[in-house]
Design a protein around this motif. Sequence first.
Motif, PDB file in Angstrom:
ATOM      1  N   ASN A   1       0.807  -1.235   0.000  1.00 32.85           N
ATOM      2  CA  ASN A   1       0.000   0.000   0.000  1.00 32.85           C
ATOM      3  C   ASN A   1       0.835   1.277   0.000  1.00 32.85           C
ATOM      4  O   ASN A   1       0.291   2.372   0.139  1.00 32.85           O
ATOM      5  N   VAL A   2       2.147   1.152  -0.131  1.00 29.29           N
ATOM      6  CA  VAL A   2       3.038   2.298   0.035  1.00 29.29           C
ATOM      7  C   VAL A   2       2.724   3.438  -0.930  1.00 29.29           C
ATOM      8  O   VAL A   2       2.838   4.620  -0.582  1.00 29.29           O
ATOM      9  N   LYS A   3       2.296   3.127  -2.139  1.00 32.71           N
ATOM     10  CA  LYS A   3       2.066   4.183  -3.136  1.00 32.71           C
ATOM     11  C   LYS A   3       0.933   5.123  -2.738  1.00 32.71           C
ATOM     12  O   LYS A   3       0.858   6.266  -3.200  1.00 32.71           O
ATOM     13  N   ASN A   4       0.038   4.660  -1.875  1.00 32.38           N
ATOM     14  CA  ASN A   4      -1.069   5.511  -1.417  1.00 32.38           C
ATOM     15  C   ASN A   4      -0.635   6.574  -0.408  1.00 32.38           C
ATOM     16  O   ASN A   4      -1.429   7.463  -0.081  1.00 32.38           O
ATOM     17  N   PHE A   5       0.597   6.478   0.065  1.00 29.88           N
ATOM     18  CA  PHE A   5       1.069   7.395   1.102  1.00 29.88           C
ATOM     19  C   PHE A   5       2.171   8.332   0.614  1.00 29.88           C
ATOM     20  O   PHE A   5       2.663   9.157   1.393  1.00 29.88           O
ATOM     21  N   LEU A   6       2.558   8.213  -0.642  1.00 27.91           N
ATOM     22  CA  LEU A   6       3.615   9.078  -1.176  1.00 27.91           C
ATOM     23  C   LEU A   6       3.150  10.529  -1.203  1.00 27.91           C
ATOM     24  O   LEU A   6       1.986  10.821  -1.504  1.00 27.91           O
ATOM     25  N   ARG A   7       4.039  11.454  -0.879  1.00 26.48           N
ATOM     26  CA  ARG A   7       3.688  12.878  -0.821  1.00 26.48           C
ATOM     27  C   ARG A   7       3.129  13.390  -2.141  1.00 26.48           C
ATOM     28  O   ARG A   7       2.221  14.218  -2.160  1.00 26.48           O
ATOM     29  N   LYS A   8       3.663  12.897  -3.247  1.00 26.78           N
ATOM     30  CA  LYS A   8       3.200  13.390  -4.547  1.00 26.78           C
ATOM     31  C   LYS A   8       1.744  13.030  -4.816  1.00 26.78           C
ATOM     32  O   LYS A   8       1.087  13.649  -5.656  1.00 26.78           O
ATOM     33  N   ALA A   9       1.224  12.042  -4.074  1.00 30.78           N
ATOM     34  CA  ALA A   9      -0.178  11.648  -4.235  1.00 30.78           C
ATOM     35  C   ALA A   9      -1.093  12.359  -3.242  1.00 30.78           C
ATOM     36  O   ALA A   9      -2.308  12.249  -3.336  1.00 30.78           O
ATOM     37  N   MET A  10      -0.499  13.102  -2.291  1.00 31.85           N
ATOM     38  CA  MET A  10      -1.254  13.737  -1.213  1.00 31.85           C
ATOM     39  C   MET A  10      -1.444  15.223  -1.493  1.00 31.85           C
ATOM     40  O   MET A  10      -0.762  15.797  -2.345  1.00 31.85           O
ATOM     41  N   PRO A  11      -2.365  15.882  -0.786  1.00 27.25           N
ATOM     42  CA  PRO A  11      -2.457  17.347  -0.885  1.00 27.25           C
ATOM     43  C   PRO A  11      -1.137  17.981  -0.471  1.00 27.25           C
ATOM     44  O   PRO A  11      -0.374  17.394   0.312  1.00 27.25           O
ATOM     45  N   LYS A  12      -0.869  19.177  -0.956  1.00 26.17           N
ATOM     46  CA  LYS A  12       0.378  19.866  -0.622  1.00 26.17           C
ATOM     47  C   LYS A  12       0.394  20.203   0.869  1.00 26.17           C
ATOM     48  O   LYS A  12      -0.533  20.793   1.404  1.00 26.17           O
ATOM     49  N   ALA A  13       1.487  19.823   1.540  1.00 31.29           N
ATOM     50  CA  ALA A  13       1.600  20.038   2.984  1.00 31.29           C
ATOM     51  C   ALA A  13       2.440  21.281   3.255  1.00 31.29           C
ATOM     52  O   ALA A  13       3.661  21.226   3.309  1.00 31.29           O
ATOM     53  N   THR A  14       1.774  22.427   3.401  1.00 31.62           N
ATOM     54  CA  THR A  14       2.478  23.678   3.674  1.00 31.62           C
ATOM     55  C   THR A  14       2.241  24.089   5.120  1.00 31.62           C
ATOM     56  O   THR A  14       1.129  23.987   5.640  1.00 31.62           O
ATOM     57  N   LYS A  15       3.298  24.582   5.769  1.00 30.83           N
ATOM     58  CA  LYS A  15       3.178  25.031   7.151  1.00 30.83           C
ATOM     59  C   LYS A  15       2.258  26.239   7.211  1.00 30.83           C
ATOM     60  O   LYS A  15       2.445  27.206   6.478  1.00 30.83           O
ATOM     61  N   PRO A  16       1.227  26.213   8.059  1.00 31.56           N
ATOM     62  CA  PRO A  16       0.274  27.329   8.134  1.00 31.56           C
ATOM     63  C   PRO A  16       0.947  28.636   8.541  1.00 31.56           C
ATOM     64  O   PRO A  16       1.933  28.630   9.263  1.00 31.56           O
TER      65      PRO A  16
END
Length: 333
Positions: free
Chosen positions: A318-333
């Motif tokens: 299941n590793v591909k489901n957790f890659l950053r490129k597949a997730m919303p952009k994680a920007t520090k608020p």
Amino acid sequence: MKKKVLVLTLILVALSLVLVTGELGAQAKKRYYYIGAVNAHPYFLDAWLGINYTKKALNVDITVLGPNDYDTAAEAAAIEQTIPKKPDGIMVPLWDSAPVPAIKKAMAAGIPVVVVYTTVPDNGALGYVGLDNYQAGYDTGMELIKRGGTSGKLGIIMNAGASNTEAKKAGALDALKGTKWELVVQAEDKANTEVAIEAAKSMFNSHPEITGILGLDSSSGTGLGRAIEELGLQKKKMTIIVHDREDVTLDYIDKGIIAATVEAKTAIAPYLAVLMMEDYNKRKKANDVPISVNNWDSGVLSFPQFVYVGSVIIDKSNVKNFLRKAMPKATKP
């Protein structure tokens, strides 16, 4: 003339109502703070995802404060500096007890504080929302048994002294009781990737008999993978179970160097913490849950002491489901 005065009066009243409504609307958005330490560490990308989601989902403001490095005294100072701003609530991770006096001061000032991710005893906060670190460690030990059997020579790499990793270590070793796994070395990575690489290389060089490794903080997976590549140990038979989801760690899972990682549901903690503080702020004193005749006079906090978010196992399936490129952009608020 009277009509003109009446019209002018009505206009002024209408404008006043608009201004008051606007002011109330501005006040309606509650202000919360996340005050941490090690804020620059990749682990907190998931915290930023959760905070950004919470801001939109609950229509609140959340300000992030605290040092980028491991400095809990600076974390405590940031809490102290926030108290006069009278926010609607504060979220704080606790690796040690340094921020506890500031937490108790905030609570005494009527500001609810919820500890997230990692905690210490007698912290003075309303409650804790995050990983049950002992259970996560226990799950890690069971994962080693599942994938590596019931015997072998074990190495552990971790950030010693931090409350979360010490709890994970205790859980892992309890899970391995009754097996023939023997702990032969513990390496220190100080939650720093470069330190982790060198610590892992030293561990492999001094203990070639190792057949299983547990990495108990976010830097350990990357450090272990890099050390294995640099030392040319890709074909050495070892079962490696780590924690958290740095992209490099996930890449080593995809390559088959690391068997699995135990990942906390980090992003959900800010959402749950703010959701519960919103509810708590609405009902405290005036409409509190009837645990006693008067919860405030009785010293009763009508808030759960521990809310555990749980963890997931990430492996090659299941590793591909957790890659950053597949997730919303994680920007520090």
